[in-house]
Design a protein around this motif. Structure first.
Motif, short mmCIF file in Angstrom:
data_model
loop_
_atom_site.label_atom_id
_atom_site.label_comp_id
_atom_site.label_asym_id
_atom_site.label_seq_id
_atom_site.Cartn_x
_atom_site.Cartn_y
_atom_site.Cartn_z
N THR A 12 42.07 39.12 38.63
CA THR A 12 41.54 40.53 38.31
C THR A 12 41.40 40.81 36.87
N TYR A 14 40.30 44.57 34.52
CA TYR A 14 40.08 45.76 34.51
C TYR A 14 39.63 46.54 33.21
N LEU A 31 37.74 39.96 39.91
CA LEU A 31 37.83 41.19 40.79
C LEU A 31 38.31 42.21 40.26
N GLY A 33 40.12 45.01 40.62
CA GLY A 33 40.75 45.45 42.09
C GLY A 33 41.18 46.81 41.69
N ASP A 34 41.46 47.27 43.15
CA ASP A 34 42.17 48.67 43.15
C ASP A 34 43.73 48.52 42.60
N SER A 35 43.95 47.22 42.53
CA SER A 35 45.31 47.11 41.89
C SER A 35 45.56 47.72 40.56
N ASP A 73 36.00 46.36 43.75
CA ASP A 73 36.89 46.82 45.00
C ASP A 73 36.38 48.14 45.27
N LYS A 103 33.88 44.57 47.36
CA LYS A 103 35.17 44.12 48.41
C LYS A 103 35.67 45.35 49.04
N HIS A 127 38.49 41.51 53.18
CA HIS A 127 39.92 41.64 52.73
C HIS A 127 40.82 41.71 53.78
N ILE A 170 38.86 37.49 51.21
CA ILE A 170 40.28 37.39 50.66
C ILE A 170 41.28 37.73 51.60
N GLU A 172 45.23 37.85 52.44
CA GLU A 172 46.68 38.14 51.58
C GLU A 172 47.94 38.28 52.17
N ILE A 193 45.28 35.15 48.65
CA ILE A 193 46.60 35.37 47.81
C ILE A 193 47.85 35.36 48.44
N VAL A 203 43.10 33.89 44.22
CA VAL A 203 43.23 35.00 43.42
C VAL A 203 44.64 35.50 42.97
N VAL A 205 46.86 38.73 40.60
CA VAL A 205 46.34 39.94 39.65
C VAL A 205 46.86 39.26 38.04
O1 KIV Z 1 43.07 44.99 43.81
C1 KIV Z 1 43.55 43.62 43.93
O2 KIV Z 1 43.87 43.32 42.99
C2 KIV Z 1 43.17 42.90 45.14
C3 KIV Z 1 43.92 41.72 45.00
C4 KIV Z 1 45.42 41.56 45.43
C5 KIV Z 1 43.36 40.69 45.90
O3 KIV Z 1 42.84 43.38 46.14
#
Ligand code: KIV
Length: 254
Positions: A12, A14, A31, A33-35, A73, A103, A127, A170, A172, A193, A203, A205
């Motif tokens: 990931t 950002y 990615l 990611g929404d994380s 994401d 995603k 996912h 993905i 998880e 993951i 993958v 984070v």
């Molecule tokens: O948002 C994210 O980081 C994810 C990963 C955990 C695959 O979806």
């Protein structure tokens, strides 16, 4: 890469600076990611992040990327209402950022949505397994599909997503054996993951694997650096040197 037996490395990112570093290190996929809700904004879950936030983070990441494949994401609420609404939001991502794909989380219930988005020419990564946007329904972040009947459903859903048009998946937090079986039984690349070594790629984070988040210690995270300690000791030294007036020295002064 799957056909050639070459594993896919994904992380990931950002922000611009991180994306630039990991792209230069030759990561295959990034990615957004929404994380970001957790590691950038300190939220408990991924639910609060918005489409505008993801677009902003994706724009920042893409400015630092010259070679990796970037996936954005779709945040919670941006694709669940209807396939039409999902397409509208996926189009916003593709128009407002240079990401190459989106995603989204979910299995059989997402088939129509995936078809709608891929029919518009937008690559979709699925996912499955632990889908954090459904945390309140799942009740915990525990391992998914431990039982044989759950594993069979997940495998069928992976096949459905491939048929619906996903270019990749993905998976998880599922048992390793299931990660391997899914990877063997679909032709699209499966990136895991917490899904074992039999997947076509992995993958993580970024903040977890680089040790920026020491209190988060799930079994599937390997720490490749201890940046928390390094940043903390650098900042402590800076504070000390400001207090004792050894910084700035002549070397850092005009
Ligand atoms: O948002 C994210 O980081 C994810 C990963 C955990 C695959 O979806």
């Amino acid at each position: 890469m799957k056909e050639q037996g070459e594993k896919i490395a994904m992380l990931t990112a950002y922000d611009y600076t991180t994306a630039k570093i990991i792209d230069a290190a030759e990561i295959d996929m990034i990615l957004v990611g929404d994380s970001a809700a957790n590691v950038m904004a300190g939220q408990e879950t991924t639910l609060p992040i918005t489409l505008d936030h993801i677009i902003y983070h994706t724009q920042c990441v893409c400015r630092g990327v010259s070679r990796a494949f970037v996936v954005a994401d779709m945040p919670f609420g941006s694709y669940q209402i209807s396939p039409e609404d999902a397409l509208k939001n996926a189009i916003r991502i593709m128009k407002e950022t240079p990401a190459q794909a989106i995603k989204l989380e979910g299995g059989s219930t997402m088939v129509d949505t995936i078809q709608k988005i891929t029919n518009a020419g937008i690559p979709v990564m699925g996912h499955l397994g632990l889908t954090p946007q459904s945390i309140h329904q799942l009740g915990s972040y525990a391992l998914i599909a431990k039982e044989q009947d759950e594993a069979s459903i997940l495998l069928e859903e992976a096949k459905m997503l491939e048929k619906a048009g996903c270019f990749s998946l993905i998976v998880e937090k599922i048992p390793s054996q299931l990660g391997q079986t899914i990877s063997e039984q679909v032709s699209i690349p499966v990136v895991g993951i917490g899904a074992g070594n039999g997947c076509d790629g992995q993958v993580l984070v970024f903040h977890d694997m680089i040790g920026l988040n020491p209190e988060f210690k799930p079994k599937f995270v390997k720490r490749y650096a201890d940046l928390y300690s390094q940043i903390s000791s650098g900042v402590s030294q800076y504070i000390q040197e400001v207090k004792d007036a050894s910084f700035p020295s002549d070397k850092e002064s005009y």
